[in-house]
Structure formats: C-alpha cells, structure tokens
Enzyme design. Structure first.
Site, PDB file in Angstrom:
ATOM      1  N   ASP A 135      -1.669   7.414   4.388  1.00 49.61           N
ATOM      2  CA  ASP A 135      -0.780   6.499   3.681  1.00 49.61           C
ATOM      3  C   ASP A 135       0.513   7.220   3.325  1.00 49.61           C
ATOM      4  O   ASP A 135       0.477   8.339   2.809  1.00 49.61           O
ATOM      5  CB  ASP A 135      -1.457   5.985   2.409  1.00 49.61           C
ATOM      6  CG  ASP A 135      -0.819   4.693   1.907  1.00 49.61           C
ATOM      7  OD1 ASP A 135      -0.156   4.003   2.700  1.00 49.61           O
ATOM      8  OD2 ASP A 135      -0.996   4.372   0.730  1.00 49.61           O
ATOM      9  N   HIS A 142      10.266   1.658  -4.467  1.00 48.65           N
ATOM     10  CA  HIS A 142       8.955   1.840  -5.101  1.00 48.65           C
ATOM     11  C   HIS A 142       8.854   3.216  -5.754  1.00 48.65           C
ATOM     12  O   HIS A 142       8.438   3.331  -6.918  1.00 48.65           O
ATOM     13  CB  HIS A 142       7.839   1.665  -4.063  1.00 48.65           C
ATOM     14  CG  HIS A 142       6.482   2.024  -4.574  1.00 48.65           C
ATOM     15  ND1 HIS A 142       5.829   1.296  -5.550  1.00 48.65           N
ATOM     16  CD2 HIS A 142       5.654   3.059  -4.261  1.00 48.65           C
ATOM     17  CE1 HIS A 142       4.651   1.853  -5.806  1.00 48.65           C
ATOM     18  NE2 HIS A 142       4.522   2.927  -5.034  1.00 48.65           N
ATOM     19  N   ARG A 151       7.785   9.159 -15.061  1.00 44.84           N
ATOM     20  CA  ARG A 151       8.406  10.466 -15.215  1.00 44.84           C
ATOM     21  C   ARG A 151       9.744  10.306 -15.915  1.00 44.84           C
ATOM     22  O   ARG A 151       9.794   9.801 -17.033  1.00 44.84           O
ATOM     23  CB  ARG A 151       8.511  11.164 -13.838  1.00 44.84           C
ATOM     24  CG  ARG A 151       7.130  11.602 -13.315  1.00 44.84           C
ATOM     25  CD  ARG A 151       7.206  12.304 -11.971  1.00 44.84           C
ATOM     26  NE  ARG A 151       7.588  11.411 -10.884  1.00 44.84           N
ATOM     27  CZ  ARG A 151       6.728  10.801 -10.057  1.00 44.84           C
ATOM     28  NH1 ARG A 151       5.440  11.016 -10.183  1.00 44.84           N
ATOM     29  NH2 ARG A 151       7.144   9.999  -9.127  1.00 44.84           N
ATOM     30  N   ASP A 242      -3.277  -1.998  -0.171  1.00 43.71           N
ATOM     31  CA  ASP A 242      -3.849  -0.731  -0.640  1.00 43.71           C
ATOM     32  C   ASP A 242      -4.264  -0.902  -2.110  1.00 43.71           C
ATOM     33  O   ASP A 242      -3.581  -0.449  -3.025  1.00 43.71           O
ATOM     34  CB  ASP A 242      -2.788   0.369  -0.488  1.00 43.71           C
ATOM     35  CG  ASP A 242      -3.310   1.728  -0.862  1.00 43.71           C
ATOM     36  OD1 ASP A 242      -4.536   1.923  -0.859  1.00 43.71           O
ATOM     37  OD2 ASP A 242      -2.486   2.613  -1.168  1.00 43.71           O
ATOM     38  N   THR A 358       3.741   1.378  -0.539  1.00 39.73           N
ATOM     39  CA  THR A 358       4.139   0.121  -1.174  1.00 39.73           C
ATOM     40  C   THR A 358       5.576  -0.234  -0.808  1.00 39.73           C
ATOM     41  O   THR A 358       6.466   0.607  -0.904  1.00 39.73           O
ATOM     42  CB  THR A 358       4.037   0.246  -2.702  1.00 39.73           C
ATOM     43  OG1 THR A 358       2.734   0.708  -3.015  1.00 39.73           O
ATOM     44  CG2 THR A 358       4.296  -1.084  -3.377  1.00 39.73           C
TER      45      THR A 358
END
Lengths: 427, 427
Positions: A135, A142, A151, A242, A358
C-alpha cells in the site's frame, strides 16, 4: 498491435443499459462462480457475465497462443503472466465476438446459454491470488490532512514525502471481493486519559478510498524496473477500500507502521479494468516540486481521470454520498510507485496488488476517509436519514464507485461494497 | 498419539556424523531438486536427503490418510494444511522406516538408490509457498539497543512495546533459501550533512539474526486464535536472516515502517524443524512485567532453548563468529505473536511465515545485527583475517547456525547462508 477493443463506435449485440460501467469498450476481467457451482474466468458486458472458459472450449480463442485451460482456472494469475500482448489479443477477440455485426455466437442460442449469465446469477470471486500486497501513501492532500491532525499543522508533510512514493507492506490474506461483510476488529488501544491499554472492539473504524493496480511478473530478484517501462507491467486497476481502525492504529503504529489496524480486511471491486481500456482517459498528474531523483522522473501524461465516489448506507436506509474525488489528484503515479518498489531489486510477481493510498482531493467534500471528512470526529457527517457519523457504525455499508467518462464512452469499475458487522465477543 | 520419533535411544541405519544437526530424532521437512531434476518433498538424516515422494510411491506411508501425490509436490503447503496429527504420523513413520532395526528399506538396495541422495547432490528449494510474511520485533534487548541509538537512551523502549508484540508486514516474494546470493540494494538515502536525498548503493547493509515459524491454516477471517491453542497451529521453525539496509531504512521508515530497506532479500534455512522435534527443549521465556492483557497471558513454558550463532566470512578467508545468542531471550513468545496477529480476525494460512525480529541477548557479544555489534559503526568488529567491519562488505557471506542440545540429543537447523554481491549499476 492496435487496441481495437477501444473503438468507441462499436456496439454489442448484448444489451448495455444507459450509463453502464461495462460497455463493449470496457471488457474487464474477473473470476466468478456460476449457479452450477463452476468457477471460471470471465468478462462482463452490460449486466451479462461471460464465461471465458466456455468460450475457450468452444474455440473462440483459437489462433491466440494460450494454454488449453487458460480460462478454466480460479485465478487470472497465469493469464496475467502471459503479458501485455496476450491481454490485448484476448480483449480484441472478445470485442469482435460480441460486436453487433458478428453473428457467430449472437445467433447460436445453444452456445449463448452456455456462455452468458445474468450478473445476478453469478458470484464474483477474488480475481487473482494476491502474492504480495503493498500500500502506498501517495495523495499529498491525504498526507497533509493526516499530518495536520496528528503532527504539526505548519509542517504537515514529513521530510521524505516529496522525495519518495512512501509505501509499506500489507496483508494479502484478508483482501476480499466486494459484497463480503467485514467484522469490526477487536484489539488493544490506549485511551487518551488512560495509563494502561484496554482491550475491546475498535471504536473508530474507517474506510479509505483507494484504487489498486495488479502487476504481471515484472523483474528478476535484484533487478529494477525503469520508470519508463513500468506501465507495461500493470495489468489493470480495481477500486480498493483499505478498512482501518484508527484507535488501534494510533497505539500500535510507532515505529514499524500500521499492522492490526489494517490487516483485518480490505475490499476490492471484482472486475479488473485493463490499462488498455483506461488509455483514453490518460491525463497529467500534479506537478512535482522538488523534481524527484532521476529513477522517478517521467514526462508526459501518466495518470488517469477516474471519477470516484463513496456512499455510506445505514441498515434499512438509503445511501448518502459522502465523498466525491478523482484518481488524478494522486501526487505519485503508478509507474513511479512500481519503479520505486523495485529500485532495490525487490521482485514483483503476477497477481501482486499495489494500493494507491487514500485518495483525497483538494476540497473537504473530496476527502477519502471518515478521519478527514469528520476531521478526527470534530465535524460529524449528516446522512440523508437524519443520523450523523464520525466514523462507521455497525451494520453500515460502505460503497465505492468509480468511472471514466468522455463524450463518447463511459468505462467504470462497478461497486466496491462492504458491510461492517459488529465485533465478535472474545471470551 | 505419542510422539515416538523423539525417542533419544533410537538409532538409524543411515550414518549420522558426530554433532550432526540431523539425527533420526530431528526429521525436518524440506523441498529439494535431485540431480535428475526431479522436485520432491523430503527429509534429512545425517548427510542424506530422503525423497518422500519416492517413499510414498513405494507404499511406505500406506495407512496414513494422505492424498496420493502429497509428497510429489514442490511445496509443503498441502501437507502443512493437513494439521498436527498428520505431521506427527508421518514423522513417526519416517522414524520407523530408518530405525536401525527395520530391515525393509535398509536391506533393499534398489529402493534405497531411488530414495536416498547424498546431500551434496541435491539442491534445496524454498520449503513453502509463503502467502504472507510478518516480522515481529520481540527482543527487548534489540528494541532497547535500537531505541538507545536512535531515540532517547533514558526511554529507549517505546510506550507500546511492553504491551504489544509489535509486528509489521514484510515481502514474501524475496524470501530465498540458504545459499542464494543477495544483491546490495540501490536506493534513496539522506546523508547526515545533506539537504537533498541522494541515490546509489546502500552503504550500510546489515544482517538481522532471527528465527521464523511457519503456520498451518489457523482460522477463518474474523476469528481469533486463543493464545492457549496457538502452538497447535505452528508447523515448525527455520533460521531467518532479515537483510537490512540501514541508510535506506532511516530515510524511508517514518511514518509507515521499513519497506525497501528490508524487501530486497530475506534468507531462510531450508529445513523446517518441527515443533514436535523441538518439544524437549521447551523452556521459560523472560518474565513479563507489566502483565500483558488477558488475550496474551500464558502460563508455563512456551519458548525454546535454541543456541544461535552468526559468522561472517570475507571472500577467500575463513569465518569469524561474530555473535552467539539464544532464541530463549525473546520477550514475546510465538504463541503470543500468533494470538496477537489474529485478535482482530486477521486470517492466517498454511505456509505463512512469521519472523521473531532480531534476536539480541543481554551481552554485547550476543547482539543480533551489525548495527548493534558495532554500535552504529562506532566500534568496528575485528575479523580473524585482520580486517574490520562496521557493516557488511561486498562479497562477504553471512552464515547463521542454530541447534538445541541436551545430554541425549542435538537437534539443529543446518545453515542459513547468503553472500552479498555488489550492487547493480542503475543507468
């Protein structure tokens, strides 16, 4: 050899409903089980599933260099392994067989009854035995959204992100075709106010809107695939959900990445749409700055204009469309991902699957996960039935759809759908 | 049924050299190619490889419920899928066939010539088709060493480490059997004094001393394997070298974990030693404090006393032993790893492989990687040929060995060996 199957003027003698994802210009590949419990490789036109094993036995692929049982198998791996030239020959042949002006099968009811099934009467399977699944994390929007939430809003992208198509390995054993229900996972989490982890069902189950590509045998171990050749080793694409458990992910993922937060399930759309079918929808990907290292440099158009949409359907209620995005927003292309994946000599096999990561677009209504759509649960989504969602509730169904459209033709992927069942109790 | 194959008093009519890893009490399983280019499942006693496909054709497994071609296959997956009872029946039967007092095969030269090969005349293959490969990170000493070097010496272990057998997914496609050479990987790195990444061969290629276990089909998707049952789903163990490129790893691994730094190659010892053969060497694992959550709690002995050793051999020079460790140092057990892996319903298949993570012991001479042995390159290792190593040089061979020993018997794994070839030039 020309890709004649893409001719937009061709019509099929099989009826194709308006706005179908599967006109005769698509000719995707999949694996299905018939009502008589026979498993076969097949394709789809309109709402008809076509048994390619039966077609092969009837001689319809004569003249193409194929093993005798190529389509009487339960995965596409061997066919994919035969390479791009064979894929095109077979797709062109199918296009001819079902051309409205070709009477051979059209006018042979006995053969048609063996070959053609109503889509409602078959059950789609996984199209490939997936050896390894990787992946990526290639949507800048994203990665930026996640960076802002978890963060530093001022330095949302990590230092490597603009230089590397960041990726990680996933679990093949829990990739399932559209329609199979998923269990809410149990697991360990560390609540915000706790000092010890707790055990129980995940409270933050999410979808991730992705697409995935399927490779052929690309290289020998130790060899790299040049970025300019990489597209030749991609068989086709599917929609990919996912499924992710955000609370499990948060507690487990440092320092080695997501594990149980992801490997409980991933759902794919069952028809692999070939790169040949997608070719008319090639478009430019976003400009890359800074310029990547040489082994990742590409010129010209290398992504695809694929409209994407996610719906959430509560039990016994209608769907609500909760995201509208497009594959073309991806910062890194599939060719760059595959070139990067093999630059160290990592071997890629037929049937391997690589997820895009994503896919989030630039606007809030184009974000590719509940995490982003509800901004970490702060802005619940309102559904058409009057209820709200921060994440996915038990018995909700998540449905992804995708299609390309120009003035002449629509090429689509069908549905990638999965229902989230309640967690099993662990004694 | 009793595990009679472990009887320490039994001797074989096949000669077993002193200190062999493969007495008749071992009976490991593997796959090999004969000089006649036949691939078969087999076992090993002393320096003899035994063709179990030929044995089956000769009727030596009659009475055991096996498919007709069980051992005439190129992987052990189907055999492993048959479960623990079958593994034990077959291993017991082999023990009887090669018992010094059993004349049937012993005194039949014609059959012996078909069944038995000198180990030098065969070529070992991968024993299983590995569906999914997971790597754990379960040595407290290793995690602490890495934490001290790269993070905070005062808080070397991350907050989740004592609660979770931390793991991540690896790449199956590049796992190779002992003896196959490995290419130094190319890749992106960010030098300490640079502002832009650079491309080229990794300068910091390392080994990781690990062991791996191979599973049978353990569960349905959605179901968890209780920790008390987990050992029944483990077929056996191998030595495992998780080759790593430290400079690539450092630049790529945040936030999703190691990728190209690991997936260029992993080497395994080719004979799978069964859990039945290892049973006499069960021992206690380190005390776990804090007590883990209930789904990870075990009583009694659940690890194994397996002596491990790593040698480094420069080209045209003798080996130097650079590490002596033991599997029993691992903080988390295999049963805990498997229970954790499936607590979210993740499906485990026959032939899946799970690595322990680097096995470091408590003393500096028992560390399981060059990174730790040379403490990040600060203390180069002196080799017997007078040269020094911080990491692995081109044309060095890394050899891992492992064995269990009590007063009666020695059960070993043979070698897990791989030579590092220079990087290929990328144009």
């Amino acid at each position: 050899m020309p890709n004649i199957a893409n001719d937009p003027k061709r019509k099929s003698w099989i009826k194709v409903p308006e706005n179908s994802d599967f006109p005769i210009q698509n000719i995707p590949f999949g694996v299905f089980i018939t009502k008589e419990d026979v498993i076969t490789i097949g394709t789809r036109i309109g709402d008809s599933a076509i048994d390619m094993g039966a077609l092969q036995q009837l001689g319809y692929f004569d003249g193409i260099d194929l093993t005798d049982d190529m389509f009487m198998q339960d995965t596409l791996n061997d066919f994919i392994s035969d390479g791009k030239k064979t894929w095109r020959l077979v797709r062109n042949r199918l296009s001819e067989i079902f051309d409205e002006n070709n009477p051979t099968l059209r006018d042979n009811k006995k053969q048609r009854d063996i070959v053609i099934f109503d889509i409602k009467d078959i059950e789609m399977q996984l199209p490939v035995q997936i050896g390894d699944y990787t992946d990526f994390y290639s949507s800048k929007e994203h990665a930026t959204n996640v960076g802002k939430m978890f963060r530093d809003p001022e330095n949302a992208l990590l230092p490597n992100w603009l230089h590397i198509p960041v990726g990680y390995h996933g679990r093949s054993s829990t990739i399932v075709p559209s329609g199979k229900s998923i269990r809410r996972p149990n697991g360990q989490t560390m609540p915000a106010d706790a000092t010890e982890p707790v055990f129980g069902p995940s409270k933050l189950v999410d979808f991730e809107l992705e697409m995935a590509f399927i490779t052929t045998d690309s290289n020998l171990m130790g060899e790299a695939i040049p970025v300019d050749e990489a597209e030749d080793y991609i068989f086709g694409m599917v929609l990919f959900n996912d499924w992710s458990a955000r609370d499990i992910q948060k507690w487990e993922y440092v320092p080695l990445g997501p594990f149980l937060a992801k490997n409980f399930a991933s759902t794919i759309s069952p028809w692999i749409v070939t790169m040949d079918a997608l070719a008319p929808f090639k478009t430019k990907s976003p400009e890359q700055s800074p310029t990547p290292l040489k082994y990742l440099q590409q010129k010209d158009k290398h992504t695809f204009d694929i409209n994407l949409e996610v719906s959430l359907q509560p039990e016994d209620a209608a769907e609500t469309v909760i995201s509208k995005s497009n594959f073309k927003y991806m910062y890194w292309t599939m060719a760059q991902q595959l070139a990067h994946h093999t630059i160290n000599g990592c071997r890629v096999n037929s049937g391997d699957m690589m997820g895009s990561g994503t896919i989030s677009g630039p606007t809030p209504d184009s974000f590719g996960s509940m995490l982003e759509l509800s901004w970490g649960g702060k802005n619940p989504l309102k559904l058409n039935d009057g209820t709200e969602r921060k994440f996915i509730n038990d018995n909700d169904t998540v449905i992804m759809r995708g299609y390309c459209q120009n003035e002449k033709v629509r090429i689509g992927f069908g549905e990638c759908s999965g229902k989230l069942l309640p967690a099993l109790e662990i004694k």
